[in-house]
Design an enzyme around this catalytic site. Structure first.
Site, PDB file in Angstrom:
ATOM      1  N   HIS A   1     -16.967  -1.180   2.038  1.00 10.02           N
ATOM      2  CA  HIS A   1     -17.247   0.008   2.833  1.00 10.02           C
ATOM      3  C   HIS A   1     -18.749   0.216   2.839  1.00 10.02           C
ATOM      4  O   HIS A   1     -19.364   0.357   1.784  1.00 10.02           O
ATOM      5  CB  HIS A   1     -16.520   1.235   2.273  1.00 10.02           C
ATOM      6  CG  HIS A   1     -16.704   2.428   3.158  1.00 10.02           C
ATOM      7  ND1 HIS A   1     -15.857   2.736   4.190  1.00 10.02           N
ATOM      8  CD2 HIS A   1     -17.690   3.358   3.188  1.00 10.02           C
ATOM      9  CE1 HIS A   1     -16.296   3.809   4.820  1.00 10.02           C
ATOM     10  NE2 HIS A   1     -17.412   4.209   4.221  1.00 10.02           N
ATOM     11  N   CYS A   2     -19.342   0.209   4.022  1.00  9.67           N
ATOM     12  CA  CYS A   2     -20.808   0.272   4.122  1.00  9.67           C
ATOM     13  C   CYS A   2     -21.265   1.706   4.388  1.00  9.67           C
ATOM     14  O   CYS A   2     -20.974   2.259   5.450  1.00  9.67           O
ATOM     15  CB  CYS A   2     -21.271  -0.654   5.240  1.00  9.67           C
ATOM     16  SG  CYS A   2     -23.037  -0.615   5.485  1.00  9.67           S
TER      17      CYS A   2
ATOM     18  N   HIS B   1      -6.965  -1.500   0.978  1.00  7.48           N
ATOM     19  CA  HIS B   1      -6.992  -0.096   1.373  1.00  7.48           C
ATOM     20  C   HIS B   1      -8.366   0.492   1.064  1.00  7.48           C
ATOM     21  O   HIS B   1      -8.860   0.352  -0.054  1.00  7.48           O
ATOM     22  CB  HIS B   1      -5.901   0.677   0.635  1.00  7.48           C
ATOM     23  CG  HIS B   1      -5.778   2.090   1.115  1.00  7.48           C
ATOM     24  ND1 HIS B   1      -4.966   2.452   2.165  1.00  7.48           N
ATOM     25  CD2 HIS B   1      -6.402   3.222   0.710  1.00  7.48           C
ATOM     26  CE1 HIS B   1      -5.080   3.750   2.376  1.00  7.48           C
ATOM     27  NE2 HIS B   1      -5.943   4.237   1.504  1.00  7.48           N
ATOM     28  N   CYS B   2      -8.978   1.126   2.060  1.00 11.55           N
ATOM     29  CA  CYS B   2     -10.272   1.785   1.822  1.00 11.55           C
ATOM     30  C   CYS B   2     -10.027   3.270   1.617  1.00 11.55           C
ATOM     31  O   CYS B   2      -9.444   3.932   2.490  1.00 11.55           O
ATOM     32  CB  CYS B   2     -11.214   1.558   2.998  1.00 11.55           C
ATOM     33  SG  CYS B   2     -12.740   2.497   2.815  1.00 11.55           S
TER      34      CYS B   2
ATOM     35  N   CYS C   1     -12.150   5.410   4.317  1.00 11.58           N
ATOM     36  CA  CYS C   1     -11.586   5.393   5.670  1.00 11.58           C
ATOM     37  C   CYS C   1     -10.113   5.830   5.666  1.00 11.58           C
ATOM     38  O   CYS C   1      -9.545   6.088   6.724  1.00 11.58           O
ATOM     39  CB  CYS C   1     -11.687   4.007   6.278  1.00 11.58           C
ATOM     40  SG  CYS C   1     -13.365   3.395   6.427  1.00 11.58           S
TER      41      CYS C   1
ATOM     42  N   CYS D   1       0.851  -1.194   0.000  1.00  6.74           N
ATOM     43  CA  CYS D   1       0.000   0.000   0.000  1.00  6.74           C
ATOM     44  C   CYS D   1       0.884   1.240   0.000  1.00  6.74           C
ATOM     45  O   CYS D   1       1.651   1.465   0.948  1.00  6.74           O
ATOM     46  CB  CYS D   1      -0.925   0.011   1.203  1.00  6.74           C
ATOM     47  SG  CYS D   1      -1.978   1.475   1.206  1.00  6.74           S
TER      48      CYS D   1
ATOM     49  N   CYS E   1      -5.688   0.938   5.604  1.00  6.19           N
ATOM     50  CA  CYS E   1      -5.794  -0.449   5.194  1.00  6.19           C
ATOM     51  C   CYS E   1      -6.657  -1.194   6.210  1.00  6.19           C
ATOM     52  O   CYS E   1      -6.481  -1.014   7.414  1.00  6.19           O
ATOM     53  CB  CYS E   1      -4.400  -1.069   5.117  1.00  6.19           C
ATOM     54  SG  CYS E   1      -3.629  -0.801   3.507  1.00  6.19           S
TER      55      CYS E   1
HETATM   56 ZN   LIG Z   1      -3.491   1.414   2.934  1.00  6.42          ZN
HETATM   57 ZN   LIG Z   2     -13.967   2.132   4.614  1.00  7.21          ZN
END
Ligand SMILES: [Zn+2]
Ligand SMILES: [Zn+2]
Length: 220
Positions: A91-92, A77-78, A81, A64, A84
């Site tokens: 992702h909700c 990774h998100c 947010c 990442c 990681c």
């Molecule tokens: Zn990440």
């Molecule tokens: Zn997320």
């Protein structure tokens, strides 16, 4: 309560997870290197000391760029947010949080109990709907309440049953939503059911070893 748990439990930053971050010297070495092949080799050397068995589609070590860490298996990774997330599922937007390793059990319970709740509302309000149908309800306002309640309960029941059913299938196969759409690649190559341990063990991996705690919203 389950909504709250799903919302609050985020990535568990254990001491174990810091092993995946590049050390200061490794980071310097990686960033100052301009040849992509050598950069890849640096990551391979670091990953040798870590329990990492998955690779990118091209066979490189999963890294990442934003968190500067070697991604543990099943970690993604998100971008919402900005971190990681271990065993990231998705992702909700409903709970405004990532669903992953630390809150997946709560998320499933949230879905399951919501299904039961919607079913309870729909069945208990149905007798009033019959009354409405026969024109036995006294006021216009109560007619609106009954219709609205039945409609919302049925609508959420149908959509939650589909989502819950899909996630039950995922749990039984030990897959995440991301892995269902994009086959994980191991050192030996892509494997559709690479994490499958068998039905019971797959459930235990999410809900814990003790069956007593499977339906109760506590970390297990
Ligand atoms: Zn990440
Ligand atoms: Zn997320």
């Amino acid at each position: 309560l389950l909504f709250f748990f799903t919302f609050t439990y985020t990535l568990a930053q254990t001491e174990e997870s810091f092993k995946f971050h590049l050390s200061y010297t490794d980071k310097e070495r990686y960033e100052n290197e301009e040849r992509p092949d050598v950069q890849k080799q640096i990551l391979v050397d670091i990953a040798k000391k870590l329990p990492v068995y998955t690779r990118t589609g091209s066979g490189a070590v999963r890294f990442c760029d934003q968190c500067h860490l070697i991604k543990p298996d099943r970690c993604h990774h998100c971008s919402v947010c900005a971190m990681c997330v271990l065993k990231m599922d998705h992702h909700c937007p409903w709970v405004n949080n990532c669903i992953g390793f630390s809150n997946y059990k709560f998320f499933l319970q949230f879905l399951g109990y919501s299904v039961l709740y919607c079913l309870y509302i729909a069945t208990t309000v149905f007798s009033y709907f019959i009354k409405y149908w026969r024109g036995e309800l006294p006021s216009v306002r109560s007619k609106f309440h009954v219709l609205f309640l039945l409609f919302v309960a049925c609508m959420f029941f149908v959509s939650l049953v589909i989502l819950f059913g899909y996630h039950c299938w995922l749990v039984s196969r030990n897959k995440t939503t991301l892995e269902a759409f994009c086959t994980p690649v191991f050192i030996s190559g892509p494997k559709k059911n690479g994490f499958n341990l068998g039905f019971i063990k797959n459930i235990q991996q999410v809900f814990g070893d003790n069956k007593k705690f499977w339906l109760i919203p506590i970390g297990s």
